[in-house]
Design a protein around this motif. Structure first.
Motif, PDB file in Angstrom:
ATOM      1  N   TYR A 279       0.867  -1.196   0.000  1.00 51.40           N
ATOM      2  CA  TYR A 279       0.000   0.000   0.000  1.00 51.40           C
ATOM      3  C   TYR A 279       0.895   1.235   0.000  1.00 51.40           C
ATOM      4  O   TYR A 279       1.929   1.277   0.674  1.00 51.40           O
ATOM      5  CB  TYR A 279      -0.867  -0.019   1.261  1.00 51.40           C
ATOM      6  CG  TYR A 279      -1.700   1.223   1.462  1.00 51.40           C
ATOM      7  CD1 TYR A 279      -2.828   1.464   0.692  1.00 51.40           C
ATOM      8  CD2 TYR A 279      -1.355   2.163   2.432  1.00 51.40           C
ATOM      9  CE1 TYR A 279      -3.603   2.607   0.881  1.00 51.40           C
ATOM     10  CE2 TYR A 279      -2.125   3.309   2.629  1.00 51.40           C
ATOM     11  CZ  TYR A 279      -3.242   3.522   1.847  1.00 51.40           C
ATOM     12  OH  TYR A 279      -3.992   4.655   2.039  1.00 51.40           O
TER      13      TYR A 279
ATOM     14  N   ASP B 120      -5.726   0.424  10.816  1.00 44.38           N
ATOM     15  CA  ASP B 120      -5.026  -0.456   9.869  1.00 44.38           C
ATOM     16  C   ASP B 120      -4.594  -1.758  10.548  1.00 44.38           C
ATOM     17  O   ASP B 120      -4.694  -2.835   9.970  1.00 44.38           O
ATOM     18  CB  ASP B 120      -3.790   0.245   9.289  1.00 44.38           C
ATOM     19  CG  ASP B 120      -4.146   1.187   8.143  1.00 44.38           C
ATOM     20  OD1 ASP B 120      -5.235   1.035   7.554  1.00 44.38           O
ATOM     21  OD2 ASP B 120      -3.335   2.075   7.837  1.00 44.38           O
TER      22      ASP B 120
ATOM     23  N   LEU C  94      -7.692  -3.818  11.226  1.00 41.23           N
ATOM     24  CA  LEU C  94      -8.107  -4.436   9.958  1.00 41.23           C
ATOM     25  C   LEU C  94      -7.215  -5.632   9.622  1.00 41.23           C
ATOM     26  O   LEU C  94      -7.705  -6.705   9.250  1.00 41.23           O
ATOM     27  CB  LEU C  94      -8.004  -3.413   8.815  1.00 41.23           C
ATOM     28  CG  LEU C  94      -9.122  -2.370   8.718  1.00 41.23           C
ATOM     29  CD1 LEU C  94      -8.714  -1.229   7.792  1.00 41.23           C
ATOM     30  CD2 LEU C  94     -10.413  -3.012   8.227  1.00 41.23           C
TER      31      LEU C  94
ATOM     32  N   TYR D 210     -10.959   1.071  -0.202  1.00 42.13           N
ATOM     33  CA  TYR D 210      -9.701   1.321   0.495  1.00 42.13           C
ATOM     34  C   TYR D 210      -8.649   0.357  -0.057  1.00 42.13           C
ATOM     35  O   TYR D 210      -8.796  -0.857   0.033  1.00 42.13           O
ATOM     36  CB  TYR D 210      -9.920   1.102   1.990  1.00 42.13           C
ATOM     37  CG  TYR D 210      -8.735   1.460   2.858  1.00 42.13           C
ATOM     38  CD1 TYR D 210      -7.825   2.439   2.484  1.00 42.13           C
ATOM     39  CD2 TYR D 210      -8.535   0.823   4.077  1.00 42.13           C
ATOM     40  CE1 TYR D 210      -6.754   2.767   3.292  1.00 42.13           C
ATOM     41  CE2 TYR D 210      -7.476   1.148   4.892  1.00 42.13           C
ATOM     42  CZ  TYR D 210      -6.583   2.119   4.493  1.00 42.13           C
ATOM     43  OH  TYR D 210      -5.521   2.437   5.299  1.00 42.13           O
TER      44      TYR D 210
ATOM     45  N   ALA E   2     -14.592   4.592   0.714  1.00 42.57           N
ATOM     46  CA  ALA E   2     -13.476   5.467   0.380  1.00 42.57           C
ATOM     47  C   ALA E   2     -12.875   4.922  -0.919  1.00 42.57           C
ATOM     48  O   ALA E   2     -12.782   3.699  -1.051  1.00 42.57           O
ATOM     49  CB  ALA E   2     -12.433   5.449   1.483  1.00 42.57           C
TER      50      ALA E   2
ATOM     51  N   ASP F 242     -16.079  -1.186   7.904  1.00 39.41           N
ATOM     52  CA  ASP F 242     -14.980  -0.277   8.243  1.00 39.41           C
ATOM     53  C   ASP F 242     -15.551   1.139   8.271  1.00 39.41           C
ATOM     54  O   ASP F 242     -15.782   1.751   7.235  1.00 39.41           O
ATOM     55  CB  ASP F 242     -13.898  -0.448   7.157  1.00 39.41           C
ATOM     56  CG  ASP F 242     -12.728   0.507   7.304  1.00 39.41           C
ATOM     57  OD1 ASP F 242     -12.762   1.384   8.196  1.00 39.41           O
ATOM     58  OD2 ASP F 242     -11.782   0.379   6.503  1.00 39.41           O
TER      59      ASP F 242
ATOM     60  N   ALA G 209     -14.369   4.073   9.225  1.00 34.79           N
ATOM     61  CA  ALA G 209     -13.341   5.092   9.470  1.00 34.79           C
ATOM     62  C   ALA G 209     -13.916   6.515   9.395  1.00 34.79           C
ATOM     63  O   ALA G 209     -13.474   7.407  10.115  1.00 34.79           O
ATOM     64  CB  ALA G 209     -12.192   4.937   8.470  1.00 34.79           C
ATOM     65  N   TYR G 210     -14.916   6.715   8.507  1.00 33.84           N
ATOM     66  CA  TYR G 210     -15.424   8.080   8.258  1.00 33.84           C
ATOM     67  C   TYR G 210     -16.865   8.257   8.714  1.00 33.84           C
ATOM     68  O   TYR G 210     -17.532   9.203   8.309  1.00 33.84           O
ATOM     69  CB  TYR G 210     -15.296   8.391   6.761  1.00 33.84           C
ATOM     70  CG  TYR G 210     -13.873   8.273   6.264  1.00 33.84           C
ATOM     71  CD1 TYR G 210     -12.942   9.267   6.550  1.00 33.84           C
ATOM     72  CD2 TYR G 210     -13.441   7.159   5.556  1.00 33.84           C
ATOM     73  CE1 TYR G 210     -11.628   9.166   6.129  1.00 33.84           C
ATOM     74  CE2 TYR G 210     -12.125   7.044   5.129  1.00 33.84           C
ATOM     75  CZ  TYR G 210     -11.231   8.046   5.419  1.00 33.84           C
ATOM     76  OH  TYR G 210      -9.930   7.939   5.008  1.00 33.84           O
TER      77      TYR G 210
ATOM     78  N   SER H 219      -8.177   8.439  14.012  1.00 36.80           N
ATOM     79  CA  SER H 219      -7.354   9.280  13.131  1.00 36.80           C
ATOM     80  C   SER H 219      -8.139  10.401  12.460  1.00 36.80           C
ATOM     81  O   SER H 219      -7.544  11.374  12.014  1.00 36.80           O
ATOM     82  CB  SER H 219      -6.732   8.432  12.026  1.00 36.80           C
ATOM     83  OG  SER H 219      -5.931   7.418  12.568  1.00 36.80           O
TER      84      SER H 219
HETATM   85  N1  PMP Z   1     -10.089   2.508   6.691  1.00 35.03           N
HETATM   86  C1  PMP Z   1     -10.223   3.413   5.725  1.00 35.03           C
HETATM   87  C2  PMP Z   1     -11.376   3.306   4.791  1.00 35.03           C
HETATM   88  C3  PMP Z   1      -9.276   4.451   5.602  1.00 35.03           C
HETATM   89  O1  PMP Z   1      -9.377   5.341   4.610  1.00 35.03           O
HETATM   90  C4  PMP Z   1      -8.210   4.534   6.514  1.00 35.03           C
HETATM   91  C5  PMP Z   1      -7.197   5.663   6.442  1.00 35.03           C
HETATM   92  N2  PMP Z   1      -6.223   5.553   5.493  1.00 35.03           N
HETATM   93  C6  PMP Z   1      -8.097   3.537   7.478  1.00 35.03           C
HETATM   94  C7  PMP Z   1      -9.065   2.562   7.557  1.00 35.03           C
HETATM   95  C8  PMP Z   1      -6.923   3.468   8.429  1.00 35.03           C
HETATM   96  O2  PMP Z   1      -6.863   4.502   9.327  1.00 35.03           O
HETATM   97  P1  PMP Z   1      -5.900   4.421  10.598  1.00 35.03           P
HETATM   98  O3  PMP Z   1      -4.943   3.289  10.416  1.00 35.03           O
HETATM   99  O4  PMP Z   1      -5.252   5.744  10.649  1.00 35.03           O
HETATM  100  O5  PMP Z   1      -6.808   4.181  11.758  1.00 35.03           O
END
Ligand code: PMP
Length: 352
Positions: A15, A87, A90, A111, A155, A181, A183-184, A209
């Motif tokens: 990645y 990450d 995941l 992602y 994403a 997931d 994240a947003y 994050s």
């Molecule tokens: N999931 C998605 C969809 C993301 O865009 C991101 C950020 N790049 C992450 C997970 C991971 O975020 P982080 O490791 O900062 O928690």
């Protein structure tokens, strides 16, 4: 390539994270960071944790942090797993829950860490195409599969799925783990965490994050029923007993407790997103409807790579993906109103 590499290493396509360059007067809208700082209470907690106690290992199970997360979402602490950024959470989920004989399903535009994990862990995957309008149609996930993972909102499109669609997906796959997931999710979506009560196959993953503005600290978490959390713990304890240091555990708990800061900052980001969307549309951009802290936009008269380059020359960074169907899009993180004005000013210069 080196003769010292193990066979899997030469096959990997790692990645590539968005760049973190040092450019003067930079407007950095390329990695979906939060333009507002973390909660001042989190910073205080981080400062107090920076003490003599750092000579001691942290709590390997991060119990206090897990209890704080559990209280916030109305679940039990043993239904919460924490890791070094989402990450890492995941990555553990891919090994613990998503590797089966039948293929793992995820969207073709999503992602881009997902295919990377599949290659690293030897997971067979089928990528399901997004619809014509770049959304996820859960009816496309009805084929035989071992597991499913989706970001909601997705994403880099920013397009969200309603909770009813997630619930239908869970009902249609009672025998497969489904990882959402999120994240947003805090920028306008509807979290599936309440569904973890009723669906034993659901794992929801969050990060600090984005909406908690702690990308620099690396904390993520997962919520699901005990057997799913146990699976993650088994992988974690076969990999790294102490993924979260003392400073991160203290800062994350304080950030999650500061609901007022969280609400104020994400509200500002959502308002700026609507202004930016309008400003882009009035300049002829197509902007996908976003529930995230970024927008995904393209201009019918301009090449995406050219626009990205032009912006970079003006010290404005956005993310561009040289991939089929999306190579004309820019993924633009929502910054402060002033940063978004700089972006629009630069686009006006480039587009004339
Ligand atoms: N999931 C998605 C969809 C993301 O865009 C991101 C950020 N790049 C992450 C997970 C991971 O975020 P982080 O490791 O900062 O928690």
């Amino acid at each position: 390539m080196s003769r010292f590499w193990s066979p899997v290493v030469s096959t990997l396509k790692p990645y590539v994270a968005g760049e973190q360059p040092r450019i003067e007067n930079l407007v950095k809208l390329n990695t979906n960071e939060n333009p507002y700082g973390p909660s001042p209470k989190a910073i205080l907690a981080i400062q107090s944790a920076t003490a003599d106690s750092l000579r001691l290992y942290p709590d390997p199970s991060a119990l206090t942090l897990r209890q704080t997360i559990a209280r916030t979402y109305g679940v039990d602490a043993d239904e919460v797993f924490v890791g070094n950024g989402s990450d890492e959470v995941l990555a553990h989920a891919f090994v613990a829950l998503l590797k089966h004989d039948l293929p793992l399903l995820f969207p073709d535009i999503t992602y881009s860490f997902y295919p990377t994990y599949c290659a690293l862990f030897g997971i067979e995957a089928t990528q399901v195409p997004l619809t014509q309008d770049f959304s996820i149609d859960i009816a496309d996930y009805n084929g035989p599969c071992g597991a499913i993972i989706l970001p909601n909102p997705n994403a880099p499109t920013g397009i969200g799925l309603p909770l009813s669609a997630i619930e239908t997906l869970l009902q249609e796959h009672p025998d497969q783990p489904v990882v959402i997931d999120e994240a947003y999710i805090d920028f306008g979506g509807e979290s599936a965490i309440p569904l973890t009560r009723r669906y034993e196959n659901l794992l929801v993953i969050h990060t600090l994050s984005k909406s908690r503005s702690l990308a620099g600290m690396r904390v993520g978490y997962a919520i699901g029923q005990r057997p799913l959390i146990d699976a993650l713990e088994r992988v974690k304890d076969s990999f790294n007993s102490y993924p979260l240091d003392r400073v991160a555990q203290a800062g994350a708990a304080a950030a999650i407790e500061d609901a007022a800061w969280f609400d104020e900052t994400r509200q500002k980001i959502m308002e700026t997103r609507e202004h930016l969307t309008q400003a882009l549309r009035s300049r002829g951009f197509e902007v996908l409807p976003s529930q995230a802290n970024f927008v995904f936009a393209r201009h019918p008269g301009h090449d995406g790579a050219d626009l990205t380059r032009g912006l970079r020359e003006r010290a404005v960074l956005v993310r561009h993906f040289a991939k089929p169907r999306i190579s004309d899009f820019l993924r633009i993180t929502i910054g402060t109103p002033a940063e978004c004005d700089r972006l629009i000013g630069a686009l006006d210069e480039i587009c004339g």
